[in-house]
Design a protein around this motif. Structure first.
Motif, PDB file in Angstrom:
ATOM      1  N   ASN A  76      26.572  42.011  39.385  1.00 46.98           N
ATOM      2  CA  ASN A  76      27.034  43.346  39.000  1.00 46.98           C
ATOM      3  C   ASN A  76      28.543  43.525  39.100  1.00 46.98           C
ATOM      4  O   ASN A  76      29.108  44.389  38.461  1.00 46.98           O
ATOM      5  CB  ASN A  76      26.363  44.406  39.867  1.00 46.98           C
ATOM      6  CG  ASN A  76      24.877  44.463  39.640  1.00 46.98           C
ATOM      7  OD1 ASN A  76      24.388  44.075  38.578  1.00 46.98           O
ATOM      8  ND2 ASN A  76      24.139  44.924  40.631  1.00 46.98           N
ATOM      9  N   PHE A  77      29.204  42.703  39.944  1.00 46.61           N
ATOM     10  CA  PHE A  77      30.632  42.881  40.199  1.00 46.61           C
ATOM     11  C   PHE A  77      31.520  42.129  39.217  1.00 46.61           C
ATOM     12  O   PHE A  77      32.742  42.200  39.298  1.00 46.61           O
ATOM     13  CB  PHE A  77      30.979  42.401  41.611  1.00 46.61           C
ATOM     14  CG  PHE A  77      30.278  43.136  42.708  1.00 46.61           C
ATOM     15  CD1 PHE A  77      29.799  44.421  42.539  1.00 46.61           C
ATOM     16  CD2 PHE A  77      30.094  42.534  43.937  1.00 46.61           C
ATOM     17  CE1 PHE A  77      29.154  45.096  43.573  1.00 46.61           C
ATOM     18  CE2 PHE A  77      29.460  43.189  44.971  1.00 46.61           C
ATOM     19  CZ  PHE A  77      28.990  44.478  44.782  1.00 46.61           C
ATOM     20  N   PHE A  78      30.908  41.378  38.283  1.00 45.42           N
ATOM     21  CA  PHE A  78      31.662  40.485  37.417  1.00 45.42           C
ATOM     22  C   PHE A  78      31.284  40.678  35.946  1.00 45.42           C
ATOM     23  O   PHE A  78      30.167  41.061  35.638  1.00 45.42           O
ATOM     24  CB  PHE A  78      31.394  39.026  37.800  1.00 45.42           C
ATOM     25  CG  PHE A  78      31.569  38.759  39.263  1.00 45.42           C
ATOM     26  CD1 PHE A  78      32.824  38.637  39.820  1.00 45.42           C
ATOM     27  CD2 PHE A  78      30.465  38.665  40.092  1.00 45.42           C
ATOM     28  CE1 PHE A  78      32.988  38.410  41.175  1.00 45.42           C
ATOM     29  CE2 PHE A  78      30.612  38.436  41.445  1.00 45.42           C
ATOM     30  CZ  PHE A  78      31.873  38.305  41.991  1.00 45.42           C
ATOM     31  N   PHE A  79      32.240  40.376  35.067  1.00 42.70           N
ATOM     32  CA  PHE A  79      31.983  40.382  33.633  1.00 42.70           C
ATOM     33  C   PHE A  79      32.698  39.178  33.025  1.00 42.70           C
ATOM     34  O   PHE A  79      33.920  39.040  33.145  1.00 42.70           O
ATOM     35  CB  PHE A  79      32.485  41.669  32.972  1.00 42.70           C
ATOM     36  CG  PHE A  79      32.247  41.696  31.493  1.00 42.70           C
ATOM     37  CD1 PHE A  79      30.993  42.016  30.982  1.00 42.70           C
ATOM     38  CD2 PHE A  79      33.259  41.373  30.602  1.00 42.70           C
ATOM     39  CE1 PHE A  79      30.765  42.021  29.613  1.00 42.70           C
ATOM     40  CE2 PHE A  79      33.046  41.379  29.241  1.00 42.70           C
ATOM     41  CZ  PHE A  79      31.786  41.701  28.747  1.00 42.70           C
ATOM     42  N   THR A  80      31.927  38.304  32.384  1.00 45.08           N
ATOM     43  CA  THR A  80      32.480  37.098  31.779  1.00 45.08           C
ATOM     44  C   THR A  80      32.767  37.343  30.298  1.00 45.08           C
ATOM     45  O   THR A  80      31.943  37.909  29.593  1.00 45.08           O
ATOM     46  CB  THR A  80      31.495  35.920  31.941  1.00 45.08           C
ATOM     47  OG1 THR A  80      31.219  35.747  33.332  1.00 45.08           O
ATOM     48  CG2 THR A  80      32.081  34.636  31.379  1.00 45.08           C
ATOM     49  N   LEU A  83      38.837  34.582  26.683  1.00 38.79           N
ATOM     50  CA  LEU A  83      40.250  34.929  26.543  1.00 38.79           C
ATOM     51  C   LEU A  83      40.993  33.672  26.113  1.00 38.79           C
ATOM     52  O   LEU A  83      40.973  32.674  26.837  1.00 38.79           O
ATOM     53  CB  LEU A  83      40.812  35.454  27.872  1.00 38.79           C
ATOM     54  CG  LEU A  83      42.289  35.814  27.882  1.00 38.79           C
ATOM     55  CD1 LEU A  83      42.541  37.027  26.980  1.00 38.79           C
ATOM     56  CD2 LEU A  83      42.766  36.106  29.301  1.00 38.79           C
ATOM     57  N   ASN A  84      41.594  33.725  24.952  1.00 35.97           N
ATOM     58  CA  ASN A  84      42.348  32.583  24.425  1.00 35.97           C
ATOM     59  C   ASN A  84      41.492  31.312  24.383  1.00 35.97           C
ATOM     60  O   ASN A  84      41.956  30.224  24.718  1.00 35.97           O
ATOM     61  CB  ASN A  84      43.616  32.337  25.253  1.00 35.97           C
ATOM     62  CG  ASN A  84      44.553  33.520  25.236  1.00 35.97           C
ATOM     63  OD1 ASN A  84      44.538  34.338  24.321  1.00 35.97           O
ATOM     64  ND2 ASN A  84      45.358  33.647  26.264  1.00 35.97           N
ATOM     65  N   GLY A  85      40.220  31.464  24.010  1.00 34.46           N
ATOM     66  CA  GLY A  85      39.329  30.323  23.859  1.00 34.46           C
ATOM     67  C   GLY A  85      38.738  29.791  25.160  1.00 34.46           C
ATOM     68  O   GLY A  85      38.012  28.804  25.152  1.00 34.46           O
ATOM     69  N   GLU A  86      39.034  30.431  26.291  1.00 33.90           N
ATOM     70  CA  GLU A  86      38.537  29.999  27.604  1.00 33.90           C
ATOM     71  C   GLU A  86      37.714  31.129  28.230  1.00 33.90           C
ATOM     72  O   GLU A  86      37.992  32.309  28.001  1.00 33.90           O
ATOM     73  CB  GLU A  86      39.707  29.687  28.545  1.00 33.90           C
ATOM     74  CG  GLU A  86      40.707  28.700  28.001  1.00 33.90           C
ATOM     75  CD  GLU A  86      40.376  27.267  28.391  1.00 33.90           C
ATOM     76  OE1 GLU A  86      39.744  27.070  29.432  1.00 33.90           O
ATOM     77  OE2 GLU A  86      40.759  26.370  27.631  1.00 33.90           O
ATOM     78  N   LEU A  87      36.725  30.749  29.041  1.00 33.71           N
ATOM     79  CA  LEU A  87      35.960  31.762  29.761  1.00 33.71           C
ATOM     80  C   LEU A  87      36.807  32.345  30.879  1.00 33.71           C
ATOM     81  O   LEU A  87      37.526  31.635  31.576  1.00 33.71           O
ATOM     82  CB  LEU A  87      34.678  31.168  30.344  1.00 33.71           C
ATOM     83  CG  LEU A  87      33.571  30.850  29.346  1.00 33.71           C
ATOM     84  CD1 LEU A  87      32.356  30.271  30.077  1.00 33.71           C
ATOM     85  CD2 LEU A  87      33.172  32.074  28.543  1.00 33.71           C
ATOM     86  N   SER A  88      36.693  33.646  31.041  1.00 35.65           N
ATOM     87  CA  SER A  88      37.398  34.363  32.090  1.00 35.65           C
ATOM     88  C   SER A  88      36.428  35.338  32.733  1.00 35.65           C
ATOM     89  O   SER A  88      35.498  35.817  32.086  1.00 35.65           O
ATOM     90  CB  SER A  88      38.597  35.105  31.493  1.00 35.65           C
ATOM     91  OG  SER A  88      39.457  35.552  32.498  1.00 35.65           O
ATOM     92  N   ASN A  89      36.640  35.644  33.982  1.00 39.24           N
ATOM     93  CA  ASN A  89      35.759  36.538  34.713  1.00 39.24           C
ATOM     94  C   ASN A  89      36.547  37.758  35.177  1.00 39.24           C
ATOM     95  O   ASN A  89      37.541  37.615  35.906  1.00 39.24           O
ATOM     96  CB  ASN A  89      35.176  35.798  35.929  1.00 39.24           C
ATOM     97  CG  ASN A  89      33.748  36.152  36.202  1.00 39.24           C
ATOM     98  OD1 ASN A  89      33.088  36.792  35.401  1.00 39.24           O
ATOM     99  ND2 ASN A  89      33.254  35.734  37.339  1.00 39.24           N
TER     100      ASN A  89
END
Length: 128
Positions: A76-80, A83-89
């Motif tokens: 619940n605390f994170f959203f993936t 960004l610029n072709g890379e996964l970010s959290n």
């Protein structure tokens, strides 16, 4: 060992900053978020920076931002998102008010679709 004294020196420079970026919602910047206490997210490098998503701009001086991480976590605390072709959290639970003088360099922008999804997840997290 925490680097509070180093952070205080950087903070003095940030406070006197004159070249300022005016962020827009959905943009991501390197931001000087500091050396913090307990479980609060810290910045890295000599400027104590971390990527921050501009969630809501309130005026020319302040915005609500969400720190980002490349460590992907579920819950619940994170959203993936991408960004610029890379996964970010997005570390939703670490969101806070920032002065725009903390911004260093724009590094990207979240898509409109993913930003809408992030806002819904944030709303659920706050139970509003």
């Amino acid at each position: 060992m925490k680097k509070f004294d180093n952070w205080n020196e950087v903070k003095k420079q940030i406070d006197n900053k004159t070249k300022i970026s005016i962020p827009k919602e959905r943009e991501v910047y390197w931001a000087c978020i500091g050396e913090n206490i307990g479980f609060e997210q810290n910045g890295k490098s000599e400027l104590f920076t971390r990527p921050v998503l501009v969630f809501k701009r309130f005026n020319r001086n302040i915005f609500f931002g969400v720190p980002l991480s490349t460590q992907i976590k579920d819950g619940n605390f994170f959203f993936t998102f991408t960004l610029n072709g890379e996964l970010s959290n997005a570390l939703l639970v670490q969101g806070k008010l920032f002065d725009i003088r903390r911004l260093e360099k724009k590094i990207g922008m979240i898509s409109k679709d993913e930003f809408s999804q992030l806002k819904l997840k944030f709303k659920d997290l706050l139970d509003i």
